[in-house]
Enzyme design. Structure first.
Site, mmCIF file in Angstrom:
data_model
loop_
_atom_site.group_PDB
_atom_site.id
_atom_site.type_symbol
_atom_site.label_atom_id
_atom_site.label_comp_id
_atom_site.label_asym_id
_atom_site.label_seq_id
_atom_site.Cartn_x
_atom_site.Cartn_y
_atom_site.Cartn_z
ATOM 1 N N ASP A 281 0.857 -1.185 0.000
ATOM 2 C CA ASP A 281 0.000 0.000 0.000
ATOM 3 C C ASP A 281 0.889 1.230 0.000
ATOM 4 O O ASP A 281 2.002 1.195 0.532
ATOM 5 C CB ASP A 281 -0.906 0.004 1.237
ATOM 6 C CG ASP A 281 -2.014 -1.038 1.172
ATOM 7 O OD1 ASP A 281 -2.430 -1.402 0.063
ATOM 8 O OD2 ASP A 281 -2.475 -1.465 2.250
ATOM 9 N N ASP B 51 -6.861 -1.365 -4.708
ATOM 10 C CA ASP B 51 -8.005 -1.074 -3.836
ATOM 11 C C ASP B 51 -8.978 -0.115 -4.512
ATOM 12 O O ASP B 51 -10.198 -0.280 -4.415
ATOM 13 C CB ASP B 51 -7.530 -0.479 -2.510
ATOM 14 C CG ASP B 51 -6.645 -1.416 -1.719
ATOM 15 O OD1 ASP B 51 -6.777 -2.643 -1.880
ATOM 16 O OD2 ASP B 51 -5.815 -0.916 -0.929
#
Length: 155
Positions: A110, A124
């Site tokens: 991330d 995402d």
């Protein structure tokens, strides 16, 4: 075209993750807009917001199941409208991007950090966008799926 969309999303997600892994150390952060947006390298062992941390086998099984269902339903999906096809392609590309990370290391890369939200990634965004697109098609079929309706009426 939805397959090309899938490939582009997956490629962009993986390319950016390769860049992040090679340019940052875990936990390292670069301020892009101070106090608003940073690039922060985080290795996430869970799902959204870190829930179900360290459940690698579960997430891999869920990802593989999702792709098996997509292959099974693909003939029906091809007959549906482009909005649904692109929404599913987006969802699957995002799931594939995170699945690749989970298989490779057990951790999802991330990096998008808005400071008021947990750090996330392009995959995402693709997943959320795909789900929203599917919901719109389901809730407002005449608006978002007109081309499929025309095909059903004409044959």
């Amino acid at each position: 075209m939805a397959v090309v969309f899938f490939i582009v999303i997956l490629f962009c997600d993986q390319a950016v993750k390769v860049y992040i892994r090679s340019s940052f150390l875990p936990g390292e952060s670069l301020s892009v807009i101070p106090h608003v947006f940073h690039i922060t390298y985080v290795l996430n062992p869970g799902a959204a917001f870190g829930i179900f941390a360290n459940q690698r086998a579960f997430f891999i099984a869920a990802g593989v199941l999702l792709f098996c269902l997509a292959v099974y339903f693909y003939p029906r999906l091809r007959r549906e409208g482009r909005w649904l096809r692109f929404s599913v392609a987006s969802l699957l590309a995002g799931a594939a991007g995170n699945l690749i990370d989970r298989i490779a290391s057990g951790l999802v890369v991330d990096f998008l950090d808005f400071r008021i939200w947990p750090v996330f990634n392009l995959a995402d965004i693709a997943i959320v966008g795909g789900v929203i697109g599917m919901m719109l098609v389901i809730l407002f079929p005449a608006r978002f799926d007109a081309d499929a309706e025309r095909r059903r009426q004409h044959g």
